[in-house]
Design a protein around this motif. Structure first.
Motif, PDB file in Angstrom:
ATOM      1  N   TRP A   1      13.081 152.780  87.860  1.00  0.00           N
ATOM      2  CA  TRP A   1      13.298 151.590  87.029  1.00  0.00           C
ATOM      3  C   TRP A   1      13.193 150.317  87.851  1.00  0.00           C
ATOM      4  CZ3 TRP A   1      17.535 148.095  87.248  1.00  0.00           C
ATOM      5  CH2 TRP A   1      17.581 147.162  86.205  1.00  0.00           C
ATOM      6  N   VAL A   2      13.788 150.296  89.028  1.00  0.00           N
ATOM      7  CA  VAL A   2      13.718 149.123  89.896  1.00  0.00           C
ATOM      8  C   VAL A   2      12.266 148.805  90.224  1.00  0.00           C
ATOM      9  CG1 VAL A   2      14.258 148.233  92.200  1.00  0.00           C
ATOM     10  CG2 VAL A   2      16.018 149.421  90.878  1.00  0.00           C
ATOM     11  N   GLN A   3      11.493 149.845  90.541  1.00  0.00           N
ATOM     12  CA  GLN A   3      10.091 149.632  90.863  1.00  0.00           C
ATOM     13  C   GLN A   3       9.313 149.115  89.646  1.00  0.00           C
ATOM     14  OE1 GLN A   3       8.781 149.450  93.583  1.00  0.00           O
ATOM     15  NE2 GLN A   3       6.641 150.035  93.622  1.00  0.00           N
ATOM     16  N   GLN A   4       9.624 149.634  88.473  1.00  0.00           N
ATOM     17  CA  GLN A   4       8.936 149.176  87.262  1.00  0.00           C
ATOM     18  C   GLN A   4       9.219 147.709  87.002  1.00  0.00           C
ATOM     19  OE1 GLN A   4      10.464 151.921  84.367  1.00  0.00           O
ATOM     20  NE2 GLN A   4       8.774 153.354  84.600  1.00  0.00           N
TER      21      GLN A   4
ATOM     22  N   ARG B   1      10.149 145.325  89.120  1.00  0.00           N
ATOM     23  CA  ARG B   1       9.583 144.415  90.119  1.00  0.00           C
ATOM     24  C   ARG B   1       8.068 144.292  89.991  1.00  0.00           C
ATOM     25  NH1 ARG B   1       9.871 147.719  95.806  1.00  0.00           N
ATOM     26  NH2 ARG B   1       9.095 145.759  96.605  1.00  0.00           N
ATOM     27  N   LEU B   2       7.429 145.274  89.335  1.00  0.00           N
ATOM     28  CA  LEU B   2       5.979 145.232  89.186  1.00  0.00           C
ATOM     29  C   LEU B   2       5.534 144.889  87.768  1.00  0.00           C
ATOM     30  CD1 LEU B   2       4.874 148.298  91.348  1.00  0.00           C
ATOM     31  CD2 LEU B   2       5.065 145.903  92.014  1.00  0.00           C
ATOM     32  N   LEU B   3       6.482 144.627  86.871  1.00  0.00           N
ATOM     33  CA  LEU B   3       6.096 144.291  85.503  1.00  0.00           C
ATOM     34  C   LEU B   3       5.326 142.980  85.460  1.00  0.00           C
ATOM     35  CD1 LEU B   3       9.322 145.065  83.455  1.00  0.00           C
ATOM     36  CD2 LEU B   3       7.111 146.188  83.205  1.00  0.00           C
ATOM     37  N   PRO B   4       4.360 142.863  84.534  1.00  0.00           N
ATOM     38  CA  PRO B   4       3.765 141.544  84.316  1.00  0.00           C
ATOM     39  C   PRO B   4       4.853 140.532  83.961  1.00  0.00           C
ATOM     40  CG  PRO B   4       2.501 143.238  83.190  1.00  0.00           C
ATOM     41  CD  PRO B   4       3.766 143.893  83.683  1.00  0.00           C
ATOM     42  N   GLN B   5       4.837 139.414  84.655  1.00  0.00           N
ATOM     43  CA  GLN B   5       5.845 138.392  84.452  1.00  0.00           C
ATOM     44  C   GLN B   5       5.184 137.187  83.788  1.00  0.00           C
ATOM     45  OE1 GLN B   5       7.469 138.036  88.456  1.00  0.00           O
ATOM     46  NE2 GLN B   5       7.718 140.240  88.567  1.00  0.00           N
TER      47      GLN B   5
ATOM     48  N   PRO C   1      14.644 144.401  76.445  1.00  0.00           N
ATOM     49  CA  PRO C   1      15.825 144.764  77.236  1.00  0.00           C
ATOM     50  C   PRO C   1      15.500 145.387  78.582  1.00  0.00           C
ATOM     51  CG  PRO C   1      16.166 145.349  74.940  1.00  0.00           C
ATOM     52  CD  PRO C   1      14.734 144.915  75.065  1.00  0.00           C
ATOM     53  N   ASP C   2      14.329 146.036  78.701  1.00  0.00           N
ATOM     54  CA  ASP C   2      13.973 146.638  79.984  1.00  0.00           C
ATOM     55  C   ASP C   2      13.131 145.717  80.853  1.00  0.00           C
ATOM     56  OD1 ASP C   2      11.659 146.725  78.537  1.00  0.00           O
ATOM     57  OD2 ASP C   2      11.255 148.845  78.848  1.00  0.00           O
ATOM     58  N   GLY C   3      13.059 144.436  80.481  1.00  0.00           N
ATOM     59  CA  GLY C   3      12.460 143.449  81.361  1.00  0.00           C
ATOM     60  C   GLY C   3      11.004 143.146  81.136  1.00  0.00           C
TER      61      GLY C   3
END
Length: 615
Positions: free
Chosen positions: A247-250, A252-256, A585-587
């Motif tokens: 989850w942490v990796q997802q 930090r790499l999500l499109p922002q 909710p998951d960023g």
């Protein structure tokens, strides 16, 4: 440390501890953990977190732009530590990383711009406004803490003798039993977790390296200043992080955040959207970017498609523009990129171009670079066919700064396309004061002669009556250069260029490009944000302005990226907005595409043509 969560086996006594160990107040903004003072420079990944000057917590840097900390730091309800709403924190939150002694000046001081909470435990990821440099993020453990294992816990919270300490402390805790859920019960082995320690890291050492196992979540606060006479219990509860590494990796790499442009990328006569996204940093510390397109079907847009991604391309150093640079009837995408400085300390800028294949894009090519002396930060970028040869060129409005004569000057460079590369030339320089910071360039064929021109929407300050003055200056292309800047419109009332976003298109289909302005009305008395759409219709030698739309509901200008394109293929340009709808909710970032379709004399009501997360 904040104690938020009750457990049946502790009953009302723990609830009393919850009330006693609430978040810090404005009169005691920083606290530190009972235990040993940490040596200067040690555990530099530990973060001091101040939430609105009302409470303080501790966190751990897990990525140059992300920290892990406690959800309870951001909760308004002491009885419910998690989950908290995703998105921007409700209170301004400052963070210091890499400063063991808070009275020092080292490390990085920045702010939290977004939080991504877990729903199942007292944990959030918090995105920082700027990356932390010079500090290695802590590694996440891959195995659960074992019964009897000793963990080293860190925090800036209260000590046994100080209410407001100023440096990082540490203490030892022993794992009571191997956890099977989201928390770890620990017993003191030489420390106590106090107010201000929430979110602080619990660490193990493995193979000579430190790993993050858990975060401080709950404590009885025995021995902490203010409770030393009423509480002797020093046990605590930690929130596990070893089992949420994926989850942490997802996150930090999500499109922002994204930069949006419009263009007909598949050559079907209908304009599409593209979003150039910041994908954070990779595990090896490289900046990542990605490119998505939404193709128009005439009435809306197809689902987004990722057409490119890179593990070493910095979004924050990119300025995106679009045009048909090779003249094949399909629009391409270029990025004007900050290449840093040369060995002789000159600024380097580079143009990367993604040429459309009709079904996607070829890998980006370097289509221009300077050996030095062209400053990316002094450049505003547009695209247009300035020579009239059927290939789009790039225009750069450039900040010349203040000269030795005291005059502030602005210049226009064009980068003429050869079909495979760009050749720059200086086209214009203001003879007198012309503030680059007050100028918004846009491009189009404003006089209908087949060659694109450059217009500048300019903040001219205040009139003698204290009203905002806006001017439009236009530089008409001759095909081989540009004429002098002409004042083609001046506001007669109060029109504020600083709350205007600008794009160009032929809205009435008469063959002459017009200018569109998306305008911020601000927050109304009804608590809703208002926006307006204005068009400046070209007469061939000037512009006439008219309001075409005003929001009646909540439409927030600050969340809008304004674009123009013929989205339905009827040969009249429409208005579009790429809109920030917040996060899941998951960023994951939620974006929306809105268009106002032109009928030749006005626009229909805006319609949501697509919304959702891209990743």
């Amino acid at each position: 440390m904040s104690v938020r969560k009750s457990r049946t086996l502790r009953g009302t006594a723990l609830l009393a501890a919850v009330a006693a160990a609430g978040a810090l107040t404005a009169t005691s903004p920083a606290q530190a953990l009972v235990g040993d003072a940490v040596a200067d420079g040690a555990h530099a990944f530990t973060a001091y977190v101040n939430v609105g000057g009302e409470r303080a917590c501790t966190g751990a840097l897990v990525d140059p732009q992300w920290i892990l900390t406690a959800s309870s730091c951001f909760s308004d309800n002491p009885a419910q530590a998690f989950p908290v709403p995703a998105g921007a924190p409700a209170l301004k939150t400052s963070v210091v990383v890499g400063r063991t002694d808070l009275n020092g000046t080292g490390g990085t001081a920045t702010e939290v711009v977004e939080i991504v909470p877990r729903a199942d435990r007292d944990v959030v990821m918090a995105r920082l406004a700027q990356p932390v440099t010079g500090v290695d993020p802590v590694l996440l453990a891959s195995t659960a803490p074992a019964q009897g294992e000793t963990l080293r816990v860190l925090g800036y919270g209260r000590t046994s003798t100080m209410w407001v300490p100023d440096r990082l402390h540490s203490g030892a805790f022993t794992v009571k039993e191997t956890p099977t859920g989201a928390t770890v019960d620990v017993a003191s082995a030489g420390g106590s977790i106090c107010k201000g320690d929430s979110g602080g890291p619990a660490l193990r050492e493995k193979d000579g390296k430190v790993e993050l196992v858990a975060l401080n979540s709950q404590s009885w606060q025995g021995g902490c200043y203010g409770t030393e006479e009423t509480e002797t219990r020093t046990d605590a509860v930690e929130a596990r992080v070893d089992d949420i590494r994926t989850w942490v990796q997802q996150v930090r790499l999500l499109p922002q955040q994204a930069q949006a442009v419009s263009g007909d990328f598949n050559g079907d006569g209908k304009a599409d959207f593209a979003g150039f996204y910041d994908n954070g940093t990779s595990p090896d510390g490289k900046n990542r970017s990605s490119l998505y397109t939404w193709l128009s079907n005439g009435t809306g847009f197809q689902a987004p498609r990722k057409v490119w991604a890179s593990g070493a391309f910095t979004w924050a150093k990119s300025k995106v523009t679009a045009g048909d640079y090779n003249g094949d009837g399909r629009d391409d995408i270029s990025v004007f990129y900050d290449g840093g400085t040369s060995a002789d300390n000159k600024n380097i800028s580079t143009v990367y171009t993604w040429y459309s294949t009709g079904t996607g894009f070829a890998s980006p090519k370097i289509t221009w670079t300077t050996p030095g002396g062209f400053t990316w930060g002094a450049s505003k970028v547009v695209s247009g066919d300035f020579t009239g040869d059927g290939k789009a060129d790039i225009g750069v409005l450039y900040d010349r700064g203040r000269g030795t004569d005291g005059v502030i000057r602005t210049a226009l460079f064009t980068f003429a396309s050869t079909g495979t590369a760009f050749t720059p030339s200086l086209e214009w320089e203001s003879p007198g004061n012309f503030r680059w910071s007050a100028a918004q360039p846009t491009a189009g064929d404003y006089n209908g002669d087949g060659k694109d021109d450059v217009s500048i929407v300019y903040d001219a300050g205040l009139s003698p009556e204290n009203k905002y003055v806006t001017r439009i200056f236009t530089l008409y292309s001759t095909g081989s250069g540009f004429g002098a800047a002409q004042n083609t419109w001046t506001s007669s009332g109060a029109f504020n260029a600083s709350v205007s976003k600008v794009a160009s298109g032929d809205y009435n289909g008469d063959g002459k490009t017009d200018i569109g302005v998306f305008y911020d009305r601000g927050l109304g008395d009804d608590g809703r944000y208002g926006s307006n759409l204005y068009t400046f219709t070209s007469t061939g030698s000037g512009f006439s302005a008219a309001q075409k739309w005003a929001s009646t509901g909540n439409f927030e200008w600050a969340r809008s990226q304004f674009t123009t394109g013929d989205y339905n293929g009827d040969r009249k340009a429409d208005a579009g907005v790429f809109y920030d709808l917040g996060t899941t909710p998951d960023g994951r970032t939620i974006d929306g595409l809105y268009t106002w379709l032109s009928n030749g004399t006005g626009f229909g009501a805006p319609a949501a043509r697509w919304s959702g997360p891209v990743g």
